[in-house]
Design a protein around this motif. Structure first.
Motif, PDB file in Angstrom:
ATOM      1  N   LEU A 262       0.826  -1.210   0.000  1.00 14.13           N
ATOM      2  CA  LEU A 262       0.000   0.000   0.000  1.00 14.13           C
ATOM      3  C   LEU A 262       0.861   1.261   0.000  1.00 14.13           C
ATOM      4  CD1 LEU A 262      -2.812  -1.092   2.488  1.00 14.13           C
ATOM      5  CD2 LEU A 262      -2.991  -0.832   0.006  1.00 14.13           C
ATOM      6  N   ILE A 263       1.975   1.218   0.705  1.00  8.83           N
ATOM      7  CA  ILE A 263       2.900   2.365   0.676  1.00  8.83           C
ATOM      8  C   ILE A 263       3.466   2.543  -0.729  1.00  8.83           C
ATOM      9  CG2 ILE A 263       5.139   3.192   1.487  1.00  8.83           C
ATOM     10  CD1 ILE A 263       4.494   1.990   4.215  1.00  8.83           C
ATOM     11  N   ALA A 264       3.772   1.421  -1.375  1.00 10.91           N
ATOM     12  CA  ALA A 264       4.250   1.495  -2.757  1.00 10.91           C
ATOM     13  C   ALA A 264       3.170   2.093  -3.661  1.00 10.91           C
ATOM     14  CB  ALA A 264       4.640   0.103  -3.248  1.00 10.91           C
ATOM     15  N   SER A 265       1.924   1.738  -3.414  1.00 16.84           N
ATOM     16  CA  SER A 265       0.813   2.291  -4.188  1.00 16.84           C
ATOM     17  C   SER A 265       0.717   3.803  -4.010  1.00 16.84           C
ATOM     18  CB  SER A 265      -0.506   1.628  -3.752  1.00 16.84           C
ATOM     19  OG  SER A 265      -1.605   2.206  -4.414  1.00 16.84           O
ATOM     20  N   LEU A 266       0.868   4.263  -2.774  1.00 15.44           N
ATOM     21  CA  LEU A 266       0.828   5.703  -2.509  1.00 15.44           C
ATOM     22  C   LEU A 266       1.967   6.434  -3.216  1.00 15.44           C
ATOM     23  CD1 LEU A 266      -0.039   5.735   1.300  1.00 15.44           C
ATOM     24  CD2 LEU A 266      -1.499   6.511  -0.572  1.00 15.44           C
ATOM     25  N   ARG A 267       3.152   5.855  -3.195  1.00 17.41           N
ATOM     26  CA  ARG A 267       4.298   6.504  -3.830  1.00 17.41           C
ATOM     27  C   ARG A 267       4.112   6.577  -5.346  1.00 17.41           C
ATOM     28  NH1 ARG A 267       8.854   7.303  -0.881  1.00 17.41           N
ATOM     29  NH2 ARG A 267      10.130   7.193  -2.767  1.00 17.41           N
ATOM     30  N   LEU A 268       3.517   5.541  -5.925  1.00 22.16           N
ATOM     31  CA  LEU A 268       3.298   5.534  -7.360  1.00 22.16           C
ATOM     32  C   LEU A 268       2.244   6.553  -7.791  1.00 22.16           C
ATOM     33  CD1 LEU A 268       3.428   1.699  -8.040  1.00 22.16           C
ATOM     34  CD2 LEU A 268       4.964   3.411  -9.022  1.00 22.16           C
ATOM     35  N   ALA A 269       1.351   6.907  -6.862  1.00 18.47           N
ATOM     36  CA  ALA A 269       0.315   7.899  -7.188  1.00 18.47           C
ATOM     37  C   ALA A 269       0.878   9.306  -7.250  1.00 18.47           C
ATOM     38  CB  ALA A 269      -0.807   7.835  -6.147  1.00 18.47           C
ATOM     39  N   ARG A 270       2.140   9.467  -6.885  1.00 14.70           N
ATOM     40  CA  ARG A 270       2.808  10.771  -6.976  1.00 14.70           C
ATOM     41  C   ARG A 270       3.864  10.715  -8.063  1.00 14.70           C
ATOM     42  NH1 ARG A 270       4.956  12.700  -1.283  1.00 14.70           N
ATOM     43  NH2 ARG A 270       5.431  14.477  -2.619  1.00 14.70           N
ATOM     44  N   PRO A 271       4.328  11.858  -8.539  1.00 13.56           N
ATOM     45  CA  PRO A 271       5.372  11.851  -9.569  1.00 13.56           C
ATOM     46  C   PRO A 271       6.651  11.207  -9.062  1.00 13.56           C
ATOM     47  CG  PRO A 271       4.350  14.019  -9.370  1.00 13.56           C
ATOM     48  CD  PRO A 271       3.882  13.211  -8.207  1.00 13.56           C
ATOM     49  N   ARG A 272       7.468  10.740  -9.987  1.00 10.05           N
ATOM     50  CA  ARG A 272       8.736  10.098  -9.602  1.00 10.05           C
ATOM     51  C   ARG A 272       9.607  11.062  -8.814  1.00 10.05           C
ATOM     52  NH1 ARG A 272      10.921   5.610 -11.566  1.00 10.05           N
ATOM     53  NH2 ARG A 272       9.452   5.626 -13.307  1.00 10.05           N
TER      54      ARG A 272
END
Length: 443
Positions: free
Chosen positions: A408-418
């Motif tokens: 889920l943390i990975a999902s949150l990070r992917l929802a933001r720009p690199r």
């Protein structure tokens, strides 16, 4: 002043429909109460026994007709999402921002809840609580998480289906309904229960699509007589499926896996909501409904995610109380059990509200900046869904909770720009973009 005029004056002062928000808050409360009624705790010679109090009970069927509000919740979700997306796009927002904000709003509070539950399960095991009881607690906790996974999927796909609705509204919803009915037909013909879980997509997407018709005014444009006839016909058809044995009269049984009977429930609820919309707009503006609505609306996902841990904690405390005092707990569905339900329900609501008050800031946090990459958004939604499905299939344990939190943390990070700190907004007014993102986040 006429009801229609009052409703208009209320809704023009705010970007939100207070009546719809009030009904959505009632839906959240209904889910909490229904799950609370299903918790059964007894102590036998072999130890505590945690079971579903509604299994084999006479009262679950009539209660399910009152508190099975999930179809309406998805209709309102479609209404709110469609309205929010349309309003934000008019201000210069994009569908990508909508999806990123939805992922952030749904996943962030889940990270905290699942993480805390994983820690608590670890502590219980370390302190000698029998592994089978901990496994039962983890299983019971994970059951309601289906909603998070499905709602996340529906909201991520909302811009796509909203576009389809604008192009071909009747064809789109007809295909979704037909697919849901077909899945039920295959399930009944083959006897393979697992086939029914395909309707986790079709049934709830169809109900969300019905919310689009509510949002664009098509349903309210029908005469009151027409809406009444449609609602009554849906209830009559639903009763017919019960009498002929096509579906169970227990609406809770029709949710796991979901069946097309829920579509009829959604139609009946939507027609009733449309008929009462003017009165709800007026009544929801009164002080008490306003306080209730204002408390639940920004905390809806937090309340949903935390009410089950609260129930499990209460069940555990009840079992410890019975074991240490020797006072027997009432048998589920007995007269003594019913007399304790008001206190039980009130305690659940109060404790959940207290937790929601403390943790409200988590759900309220806005995504700093949404990604503009379709690939990252697809990956974020897929990873988030996999995390929830894993807990549902494997069960919630310290290990699976840790894995789910990481995903889920990975999902949150992917929802933001690199490179979120240096990424720029699309070429448009950044103030408008920020405003539109906040609007989509808060809907």
């Amino acid at each position: 002043m006429a009801i229609a005029e009052l409703r208009s004056s209320i809704t023009t002062k705010s970007t939100r429909d207070t009546g719809i928000d009030f009904v959505r808050a009632l839906c959240v409360l209904g889910v909490v109460l229904l799950h609370s009624m299903m918790v059964g705790v007894t102590v036998t010679e072999s130890g505590p026994l945690f079971a579903n109090a509604s299994d084999g009970s006479w009262w679950i069927t009539p209660l399910s007709w009152v508190l099975q509000v999930m179809p309406l919740f998805f209709v309102i979700g479609g209404f709110a999402g469609y309205t929010s997306l349309r309003r934000a796009q008019q201000r210069g927002g994009t569908a990508k921002e909508f999806v990123a904000a939805r992922i952030h709003r749904l996943v962030l509070p889940a990270v905290v809840t699942i993480g805390v539950v994983g820690i608590v399960l670890t502590v219980l095991l370390a302190n000698g609580v029998p592994a089978d009881l901990v496994a039962i607690a983890g299983y019971r906790y994970g059951q309601p998480l289906w909603f998070l996974g499905v709602f996340l999927l529906c909201q991520v796909l909302l811009p796509l289906f909203a576009a389809a609705h604008r192009r071909a509204p009747w064809i789109t919803i007809t295909l979704l309904v037909a697919a849901a009915v077909a899945v039920d037909a295959v399930r009944n013909a083959t006897g393979i229960e697992g086939v029914g879980f395909v309707n986790l997509a079709f049934v709830w997407l169809a109900l969300q699509q019905l919310g689009f018709f509510f949002a664009d005014g098509r349903i309210d444009a029908l005469s009151r007589r027409t809406r009444t006839v449609i609602g009554v016909a849906a209830v009559a058809a639903l009763a017919g499926t019960f009498l002929t044995g096509v579906y169970s009269p227990d609406l809770i049984a029709n949710i796991n896996p979901p069946t097309a009977s829920l579509l009829l429930v959604g139609v009946a609820h939507t027609m009733l909501l449309s008929l009462l919309r003017g009165r709800l707009a007026v009544w929801s503006a009164r002080p008490l409904p306003t306080r209730f609505r204002n408390f639940v609306t920004p905390r809806a996902m937090t309340i949903y995610l935390w009410h089950m841990p609260v129930l499990l904690a209460m069940a555990g405390v009840s079992a410890v109380f019975a074991l240490t005092t020797g006072i027997a707990l009432p048998e589920p569905s007995s007269i003594a059990w019913w007399t304790t339900r008001p206190l039980w329900l009130a305690t659940v609501v109060v404790l959940t509200a207290l937790i929601a008050s403390v943790l409200a800031g988590i759900e309220a946090r806005r995504i700093p900046e949404p990604t503009r990459s379709n690939g990252r958004l697809f990956a974020a939604s897929a990873i988030g869904t996999v995390a929830i499905v894993g807990l549902l299939v494997v069960g919630t344990t310290p290990v699976t909770a840790m894995i789910a939190v990481a995903l889920l943390i990975a999902s949150l990070r992917l929802a933001r720009p690199r490179h979120a700190a240096s990424a720029a907004w699309p070429s448009r007014n950044p103030g408008i973009a920020a405003t539109s993102t906040r609007a989509m986040q808060n809907a």
